[in-house]
Design a protein around this motif. Structure first.
Motif, PDB file in Angstrom:
ATOM      1  N   PHE A 187       0.840  -1.198   0.000  1.00 45.09           N
ATOM      2  CA  PHE A 187       0.000   0.000   0.000  1.00 45.09           C
ATOM      3  C   PHE A 187       0.880   1.255   0.000  1.00 45.09           C
ATOM      4  O   PHE A 187       0.487   2.312   0.491  1.00 45.09           O
ATOM      5  N   GLY A 188       2.061   1.141  -0.570  1.00 45.89           N
ATOM      6  CA  GLY A 188       2.994   2.256  -0.588  1.00 45.89           C
ATOM      7  C   GLY A 188       2.945   3.023  -1.900  1.00 45.89           C
ATOM      8  O   GLY A 188       2.541   2.498  -2.935  1.00 45.89           O
ATOM      9  N   GLN A 189       3.335   4.279  -1.828  1.00 48.29           N
ATOM     10  CA  GLN A 189       3.386   5.096  -3.038  1.00 48.29           C
ATOM     11  C   GLN A 189       4.393   6.222  -2.828  1.00 48.29           C
ATOM     12  O   GLN A 189       4.364   6.902  -1.803  1.00 48.29           O
ATOM     13  N   ASP A 190       5.291   6.429  -3.765  1.00 53.23           N
ATOM     14  CA  ASP A 190       6.406   7.354  -3.573  1.00 53.23           C
ATOM     15  C   ASP A 190       6.181   8.762  -4.117  1.00 53.23           C
ATOM     16  O   ASP A 190       6.986   9.647  -3.849  1.00 53.23           O
ATOM     17  N   ASP A 209       8.548  -4.415   4.125  1.00 56.24           N
ATOM     18  CA  ASP A 209       9.222  -3.126   4.007  1.00 56.24           C
ATOM     19  C   ASP A 209       8.334  -2.108   3.291  1.00 56.24           C
ATOM     20  O   ASP A 209       7.722  -2.413   2.259  1.00 56.24           O
ATOM     21  N   ASN A 210       8.242  -0.902   3.866  1.00 55.09           N
ATOM     22  CA  ASN A 210       7.532   0.205   3.213  1.00 55.09           C
ATOM     23  C   ASN A 210       6.092  -0.148   2.842  1.00 55.09           C
ATOM     24  O   ASN A 210       5.542   0.378   1.874  1.00 55.09           O
ATOM     25  N   ALA A 211       5.483  -1.028   3.618  1.00 52.84           N
ATOM     26  CA  ALA A 211       4.146  -1.523   3.273  1.00 52.84           C
ATOM     27  C   ALA A 211       3.115  -0.404   3.153  1.00 52.84           C
ATOM     28  O   ALA A 211       2.204  -0.476   2.326  1.00 52.84           O
ATOM     29  N   PHE A 212       3.263   0.643   3.971  1.00 54.61           N
ATOM     30  CA  PHE A 212       2.337   1.783   3.937  1.00 54.61           C
ATOM     31  C   PHE A 212       3.096   3.086   3.646  1.00 54.61           C
ATOM     32  O   PHE A 212       2.753   4.149   4.146  1.00 54.61           O
ATOM     33  N   ARG A 213       4.098   2.997   2.816  1.00 54.07           N
ATOM     34  CA  ARG A 213       5.008   4.113   2.557  1.00 54.07           C
ATOM     35  C   ARG A 213       4.300   5.348   2.003  1.00 54.07           C
ATOM     36  O   ARG A 213       3.441   5.264   1.145  1.00 54.07           O
ATOM     37  N   LYS A 214       4.697   6.493   2.533  1.00 54.86           N
ATOM     38  CA  LYS A 214       4.272   7.805   2.047  1.00 54.86           C
ATOM     39  C   LYS A 214       2.758   8.034   2.131  1.00 54.86           C
ATOM     40  O   LYS A 214       2.157   8.641   1.234  1.00 54.86           O
ATOM     41  N   ALA A 215       2.152   7.554   3.222  1.00 56.23           N
ATOM     42  CA  ALA A 215       0.760   7.928   3.507  1.00 56.23           C
ATOM     43  C   ALA A 215       0.807   9.284   4.197  1.00 56.23           C
ATOM     44  O   ALA A 215       0.478   9.445   5.376  1.00 56.23           O
ATOM     45  N   THR A 216       1.229  10.279   3.448  1.00 63.24           N
ATOM     46  CA  THR A 216       1.557  11.583   4.015  1.00 63.24           C
ATOM     47  C   THR A 216       0.348  12.339   4.552  1.00 63.24           C
ATOM     48  O   THR A 216       0.470  13.170   5.447  1.00 63.24           O
ATOM     49  N   LYS A 217      -0.839  12.047   4.013  1.00 60.46           N
ATOM     50  CA  LYS A 217      -2.056  12.745   4.436  1.00 60.46           C
ATOM     51  C   LYS A 217      -2.818  11.973   5.512  1.00 60.46           C
ATOM     52  O   LYS A 217      -3.892  12.401   5.938  1.00 60.46           O
ATOM     53  N   CYS A 218      -2.278  10.849   5.936  1.00 58.29           N
ATOM     54  CA  CYS A 218      -2.979  10.002   6.906  1.00 58.29           C
ATOM     55  C   CYS A 218      -3.024  10.668   8.278  1.00 58.29           C
ATOM     56  O   CYS A 218      -2.005  11.135   8.784  1.00 58.29           O
ATOM     57  N   GLU A 219      -4.212  10.695   8.886  1.00 60.58           N
ATOM     58  CA  GLU A 219      -4.420  11.369  10.156  1.00 60.58           C
ATOM     59  C   GLU A 219      -4.530  10.409  11.335  1.00 60.58           C
ATOM     60  O   GLU A 219      -4.346  10.828  12.486  1.00 60.58           O
ATOM     61  N   ALA A 220      -4.861   9.132  11.083  1.00 58.13           N
ATOM     62  CA  ALA A 220      -5.077   8.197  12.189  1.00 58.13           C
ATOM     63  C   ALA A 220      -4.738   6.777  11.761  1.00 58.13           C
ATOM     64  O   ALA A 220      -5.126   6.341  10.679  1.00 58.13           O
ATOM     65  N   VAL A 221      -4.000   6.078  12.633  1.00 55.02           N
ATOM     66  CA  VAL A 221      -3.668   4.676  12.387  1.00 55.02           C
ATOM     67  C   VAL A 221      -3.898   3.876  13.659  1.00 55.02           C
ATOM     68  O   VAL A 221      -3.443   4.260  14.741  1.00 55.02           O
ATOM     69  N   VAL A 222      -4.605   2.768  13.522  1.00 56.18           N
ATOM     70  CA  VAL A 222      -4.703   1.758  14.578  1.00 56.18           C
ATOM     71  C   VAL A 222      -4.126   0.480  13.999  1.00 56.18           C
ATOM     72  O   VAL A 222      -4.586   0.016  12.950  1.00 56.18           O
ATOM     73  N   PHE A 223      -3.108  -0.073  14.633  1.00 56.21           N
ATOM     74  CA  PHE A 223      -2.458  -1.282  14.125  1.00 56.21           C
ATOM     75  C   PHE A 223      -2.338  -2.260  15.276  1.00 56.21           C
ATOM     76  O   PHE A 223      -1.493  -2.119  16.156  1.00 56.21           O
ATOM     77  N   ARG A 224      -3.200  -3.293  15.258  1.00 52.72           N
ATOM     78  CA  ARG A 224      -3.187  -4.315  16.304  1.00 52.72           C
ATOM     79  C   ARG A 224      -3.082  -5.676  15.645  1.00 52.72           C
ATOM     80  O   ARG A 224      -4.014  -6.125  14.980  1.00 52.72           O
ATOM     81  N   ALA A 225      -1.930  -6.305  15.836  1.00 53.12           N
ATOM     82  CA  ALA A 225      -1.668  -7.616  15.237  1.00 53.12           C
ATOM     83  C   ALA A 225      -0.883  -8.447  16.253  1.00 53.12           C
ATOM     84  O   ALA A 225       0.351  -8.529  16.185  1.00 53.12           O
ATOM     85  N   PRO A 226      -1.577  -9.059  17.213  1.00 49.42           N
ATOM     86  CA  PRO A 226      -0.902  -9.708  18.340  1.00 49.42           C
ATOM     87  C   PRO A 226      -0.063 -10.926  17.988  1.00 49.42           C
ATOM     88  O   PRO A 226       0.666 -11.425  18.843  1.00 49.42           O
ATOM     89  N   SER A 227      -0.158 -11.423  16.742  1.00 47.40           N
ATOM     90  CA  SER A 227       0.675 -12.561  16.330  1.00 47.40           C
ATOM     91  C   SER A 227       1.784 -12.157  15.366  1.00 47.40           C
ATOM     92  O   SER A 227       2.541 -13.004  14.898  1.00 47.40           O
TER      93      SER A 227
END
Length: 231
Positions: free
Chosen positions: A113-116, A137-155
């Motif tokens: 989901f990256g974009q340069d 690597d760089n899976a979410f690269r350059k999400a420059t306008k992103c305002e909120a992230v929730v990342f929960r991956a317990p495994s």
């Protein structure tokens, strides 16, 4: 404001409605695609497990990529999206307003989901997947306008280099994040580098549990409020 209320705010921001409202995903085995009436995405099937491919047909206006929705074929048989190939949506992130990833996902690959080019339209990212094992690597690269992230991956075991490189850098106050990587064992170089945060909580495993940690874990990131290490 209590932590519980803050987390609720994160979720409300991340699940905010967008311009286009799409249905659940429909799998077409002959065409080897899934569609929600807005996006049409190539897939590879392994039994009832699906891997998202590249060269998706994007909408004309930004819309959600919501992989928490169900996937069924015309006969009502259910399928599970388990991974996304490298660079799958590179070049199309200007058509993505939000990303939602849920149970069943095992792997997010490099640049998925990256974009340069600085044109990413993503304003929120939610990953709630106890099944997720790797984030490349760089899976979410350059999400420059992103305002909120929730990342929960317990495994989650492996965190790629520069996972959120550029996050929030085009937002005046930066992004608000709630990261839980407390089960991870390996971290790539600058895994949490180059982020501009308004407020951020990052949960990591104990030092003893980290079998491999790259250089400059938080290089050039600003606004991280709390980093918690496991016992």
């Amino acid at each position: 404001m209590s932590p519980t209320l803050k987390q609720s705010c994160f979720l409300l921001m991340a699940f905010a409605s967008t311009t286009l409202v799409a249905a659940d995903w429909t799998y077409d085995a002959s065409a080897k695609t899934i569609t929600d009436g807005v996006w049409t995405i190539p897939v590879t099937a392994d039994g009832k497990n699906l891997t998202l491919g590249a060269n998706a047909t994007a909408p004309s206006n930004p819309s959600d990529l919501d992989f928490t929705k169900g996937v069924k074929d015309s006969g009502g048989v259910s399928y599970t999206i388990v991974s996304v190939v490298a660079s799958a949506f590179n070049g199309k992130m200007d058509k993505v307003s939000a990303i939602r990833i849920g149970e069943g996902f095992v792997a997010i690959n490099n640049y998925s989901f990256g974009q340069d080019d600085g044109k990413s339209a993503v304003t929120s990212i939610v990953v709630n997947a106890s099944t997720l094992q790797t984030a490349g690597d760089n899976a979410f690269r350059k999400a420059t306008k992103c305002e909120a992230v929730v990342f929960r991956a317990p495994s989650l075991k492996g965190v790629g280099a520069s996972l959120f490189n550029g996050l929030g850098t085009a937002v005046e106050v930066g992004a608000t994040v709630d990261f839980d990587f407390s089960a991870a064992e390996t971290f790539g170089n600058a895994a949490f580098g180059s982020m501009k945060l308004n407020e951020g909580v990052v949960r990591l495993p104990s030092f003893k549990a980290m079998s491999g940690t790259g250089k400059n874990l938080f290089h050039s990131s600003t606004g991280i409020r709390v980093v918690e290490f496991g016992s």
